[in-house]
Design a protein around this motif. Structure first.
Motif, mmCIF file in Angstrom:
data_model
loop_
_atom_site.group_PDB
_atom_site.id
_atom_site.type_symbol
_atom_site.label_atom_id
_atom_site.label_comp_id
_atom_site.label_asym_id
_atom_site.label_seq_id
_atom_site.Cartn_x
_atom_site.Cartn_y
_atom_site.Cartn_z
ATOM 1 N N ILE A 160 35.979 -18.866 -11.985
ATOM 2 C CA ILE A 160 36.965 -18.948 -10.925
ATOM 3 C C ILE A 160 36.925 -17.602 -10.210
ATOM 4 C CG2 ILE A 160 39.386 -19.398 -10.356
ATOM 5 C CD1 ILE A 160 38.118 -21.696 -11.898
ATOM 6 N N ALA A 161 36.401 -17.583 -8.997
ATOM 7 C CA ALA A 161 36.296 -16.329 -8.261
ATOM 8 C C ALA A 161 37.396 -16.292 -7.213
ATOM 9 C CB ALA A 161 34.922 -16.219 -7.621
ATOM 10 N N ASP A 162 38.472 -15.558 -7.529
ATOM 11 C CA ASP A 162 39.639 -15.528 -6.651
ATOM 12 C C ASP A 162 39.491 -14.394 -5.639
ATOM 13 O OD1 ASP A 162 42.067 -15.722 -5.459
ATOM 14 O OD2 ASP A 162 43.259 -15.518 -7.278
ATOM 15 N N GLU A 163 39.006 -14.715 -4.467
ATOM 16 C CA GLU A 163 38.740 -13.728 -3.407
ATOM 17 C C GLU A 163 38.012 -12.500 -3.940
ATOM 18 O OE1 GLU A 163 41.525 -13.076 -0.423
ATOM 19 O OE2 GLU A 163 42.779 -14.806 -0.900
ATOM 20 N N PRO A 164 36.843 -12.690 -4.541
ATOM 21 C CA PRO A 164 36.180 -11.559 -5.188
ATOM 22 C C PRO A 164 35.677 -10.509 -4.202
ATOM 23 C CG PRO A 164 34.720 -13.434 -5.149
ATOM 24 C CD PRO A 164 36.037 -13.907 -4.621
ATOM 25 N N THR A 165 35.575 -10.872 -2.936
ATOM 26 C CA THR A 165 34.967 -9.926 -2.005
ATOM 27 C C THR A 165 35.950 -9.335 -1.008
ATOM 28 O OG1 THR A 165 34.429 -11.752 -0.542
ATOM 29 C CG2 THR A 165 32.716 -11.061 -2.072
ATOM 30 N N SER A 166 37.209 -9.768 -1.080
ATOM 31 C CA SER A 166 38.103 -9.363 0.005
ATOM 32 C C SER A 166 38.520 -7.901 -0.076
ATOM 33 C CB SER A 166 39.318 -10.277 0.053
ATOM 34 O OG SER A 166 40.029 -10.171 -1.142
ATOM 35 N N ILE A 223 36.427 -5.374 -1.256
ATOM 36 C CA ILE A 223 35.298 -4.456 -1.396
ATOM 37 C C ILE A 223 34.582 -4.275 -0.054
ATOM 38 C CG2 ILE A 223 35.012 -4.905 -3.844
ATOM 39 C CD1 ILE A 223 32.720 -6.716 -3.239
ATOM 40 N N ASP A 224 33.797 -3.238 0.023
ATOM 41 C CA ASP A 224 33.114 -2.906 1.271
ATOM 42 C C ASP A 224 32.255 -4.059 1.775
ATOM 43 O OD1 ASP A 224 34.162 -0.481 1.331
ATOM 44 O OD2 ASP A 224 32.395 0.592 0.595
ATOM 45 N N ALA A 225 32.230 -4.185 3.084
ATOM 46 C CA ALA A 225 31.438 -5.246 3.687
ATOM 47 C C ALA A 225 29.975 -5.164 3.263
ATOM 48 C CB ALA A 225 31.547 -5.169 5.203
ATOM 49 N N SER A 226 29.475 -3.934 3.079
ATOM 50 C CA SER A 226 28.051 -3.768 2.766
ATOM 51 C C SER A 226 27.699 -4.287 1.372
ATOM 52 C CB SER A 226 27.661 -2.297 2.892
ATOM 53 O OG SER A 226 28.512 -1.530 2.080
ATOM 54 N N THR A 227 28.678 -4.300 0.466
ATOM 55 C CA THR A 227 28.363 -4.766 -0.883
ATOM 56 C C THR A 227 28.762 -6.223 -1.105
ATOM 57 O OG1 THR A 227 30.412 -3.700 -1.536
ATOM 58 C CG2 THR A 227 28.378 -2.576 -2.121
ATOM 59 N N ARG A 228 29.422 -6.793 -0.088
ATOM 60 C CA ARG A 228 29.853 -8.182 -0.212
ATOM 61 C C ARG A 228 28.679 -9.114 -0.436
ATOM 62 N NH1 ARG A 228 34.386 -8.548 4.383
ATOM 63 N NH2 ARG A 228 35.808 -7.261 3.186
ATOM 64 N N ALA A 229 27.649 -8.946 0.382
ATOM 65 C CA ALA A 229 26.499 -9.834 0.310
ATOM 66 C C ALA A 229 25.911 -9.804 -1.093
ATOM 67 C CB ALA A 229 25.456 -9.428 1.337
ATOM 68 N N GLY A 230 25.905 -8.614 -1.712
ATOM 69 C CA GLY A 230 25.369 -8.491 -3.070
ATOM 70 C C GLY A 230 26.104 -9.392 -4.038
#
Lengths: 281, 273
Positions: B181-187, B189-196
């Motif tokens: 369950i990934a609850d907004e895991p990228t919101s 963190i930096d945009a540059s590491t989101r894709a990772g």
């Protein structure tokens, strides 16, 4: 956390308070061991002023004031320590476990806190002293602990309520840990600094409370504490005016003031470190 | 695992039916707030399903119910055909794990990050000696593209948000869970590491057949990472279906609104409303 210890060691207030406290502890532990029986009455030396043989003079019963003082420091610290340790444990238990579990458990612990908060100390001691024969230091420490914890439990509760919403608590739950485990390993370590402060304050206030109760004669009247010395100094003087035997009541008064000042300076030092807004280092 | 054979390779891992959560407050004059209302959906093995919607739409409420952190008022959740409440708590968390929104809150600042990884071993059966543990932790971190020497032994504040989120994903790998369950895991963190992080989820899905419930308020990420999407508003699922269908031909006005709110490049902001 490690940084905090380094900061504490660099804090002038904390180290000064600690140095004073340690020297008083030494006086209270080593002193009685070297000086002999504090209750020994030399009836040929009644109410003598300070002299090389009797550093702080003698009492109206011919007891050596300095010997009594050293014993009093030790005993007062014992009462403070018992009350401080137990009071802190009760505060942490009531303030952390109930609110963490929530619901009924939280309501019960809040009720217990509120009830204990309105328990009046002096009337309670007058009743206990009139009923219980032979109050000793441990018993007094226990009673002081039982009445001193509520304010700390309240503030611990409020901190637990915010800490338990952190995701690492959920993560710990999802690692299969039970509630007690989580409180002990995840929630409480983050409050360690605060809990230490609670311990320091409870110890200091317990010493003061015991002295006050001794002084009005509702605490132990058989074991020497700082309050006990003050009690006898104001009641059993053979000289016409009690202030003529100043070497009996001035030393315990000064020691009590210095001891409490040291404890609260330690608290102030800790407060500066744990509360970054006050930090000047 | 036995459970996988029951459901087959493409079976439904998680199924929610009529999931409702009402919060009531007050003793005499009660006030009811709807957290989630009649939410039904399923997640297949090796599928990433997105749950999109604005703040307060009930996405996290659904996640928390699935994670057994709060109890639903009504409705059922089943994992591999069994009610999630019929599982022993440790057995359940061996299969379902989570990554939360705020990595800085997911790691206890009192401990080094190793603490979280080591705790995960508590869910495993039997005991493992410390050397073996270290090896498993290191190889897991390497497999998700983290350099163990860079992250292990450090305190949370010394790591970046992206590194921490990856570690949490690594943690669920360590446990061997089949549903994340990934609850907004990228919101946060930096945009540059989101894709990772997103690519890591995609590769885990492909290689390990991991199922993911990806909760987001970012339509772009939902489109990038998932096959199916659910759009929530005020606790209700207003639209669901394959990503392309929902986002290219949205039926519900709220979905249209959401899509229109996505800022696009080379377009004046005041005209894109």
């Amino acid at each position: 956390m490690i940084d905090v210890w380094e900061l504490l060691l660099r804090s002038r207030k904390f180290m000064f308070g600690l140095a004073v406290l340690i020297s008083l502890i030494l006086l209270g532990t080593v002193g009685p061991w070297l000086l002999g029986d504090p209750y020994y009455m030399n009836l040929s030396l009644i109410g003598r002023p300070p002299s090389p043989e009797h550093l702080l003079g003698t009492t109206s019963f011919g007891e050596d004031v300095f010997t009594q003082l050293c014993n009093a420091i030790g005993n007062s610290l014992v009462v403070g320590l018992i009350a401080g340790v137990l009071g802190t444990l009760i505060a942490v238990f009531v303030g952390a476990v109930g609110p963490y579990i929530g619901g009924m458990a939280d309501r019960i612990s809040s009720l217990a806190t509120n009830l204990a908060l309105v328990l009046p100390l002096i009337p309670l001691f007058i009743i206990i002293a009139s009923v219980v024969r032979g109050l000793n230091l441990v018993l007094i420490g226990l009673i002081l602990a039982a009445t001193s914890w509520p304010w700390a439990a309240r503030s611990i509760r409020s901190q637990v309520l915010t800490l338990k919403e952190r995701e690492y608590v959920n993560l710990a739950r999802m690692s299969g840990q039970n509630s007690v485990d989580i409180v002990v390993t995840e929630v409480l370590p983050n409050m360690l600094a605060y809990i230490m402060m609670v311990f320091v304050i409870l110890t200091g206030t317990a010493i003061l409370a015991e002295s006050a109760l001794s002084m009005i004669g509702v605490s132990t009247t058989r074991t020497i504490t700082l309050g006990y010395m003050l009690y006898w100094a104001q009641h059993e003087t053979t000289v016409p005016f009690w202030w003529n035997i100043w070497w009996w009541f001035i030393p315990p008064g000064i020691v009590l003031t210095v001891l409490l000042t040291a404890i609260f300076v330690i608290h102030a030092g800790m407060d500066e470190i744990f509360n970054p807004r006050l930090r000047e280092l | 695992m036995d459970d996988t054979s029951e459901t087959g390779n493409n079976g439904i891992v998680l199924k929610c039916e009529g999931l409702t959560k009402l919060y009531t407050s007050g003793l005499i004059r009660t006030k009811t707030v709807t957290g989630a209302k009649d939410v039904s959906f399923g997640i297949k093995r090796g599928e990433i399903v997105s749950l999109a919607g604005e703040s307060g739409s009930g996405k996290s409420t659904v996640a928390r119910m699935i994670l057994r952190l709060i109890k639903p008022t009504s409705g059922s959740i089943t994992l591999n055909g069994r009610s999630i409440y019929s599982y022993d708590i440790r057995e359940y968390y061996r299969q379902v794990q989570a990554v939360f929104q705020d990595p800085y809150s997911a790691f206890n600042p009192f401990y080094t990050v190793d603490h979280v990884m080591e705790r995960a071993f508590g869910l495993r059966e039997g005991s493992i000696d410390p050397d073996e543990k270290d090896k498993i932790i290191q190889s897991t971190l390497e497999s998700i593209g983290l350099n163990p020497s860079e992250v292990l032994g450090r305190y949370p504040h010394e790591l970046s948000g992206g590194q921490m989120q990856r570690m949490l994903i690594g943690r669920s790998l360590l446990i061997g869970s089949q549903l994340l369950i990934a609850d907004e895991p990228t919101s946060m963190i930096d945009a540059s590491t989101r894709a990772g992080v997103l690519n890591l989820l995609l590769s885990l899905k492909k290689d390990k057949g991991l199922s993911v419930l990806f909760i987001t308020h970012d339509i772009g990420q939902a489109q990038y990472v998932s096959e199916r999407v659910l759009v929530m508003k005020q606790g209700e699922v207003v639209e669901q279906g394959p990503v392309d269908e929902v986002f290219i031909r949205p039926k519900h006005p709220y979905t249209k609104e959401l899509l229109a709110a996505v800022p696009t490049l080379y377009e004046r902001w005041d005209t894109c409303r």
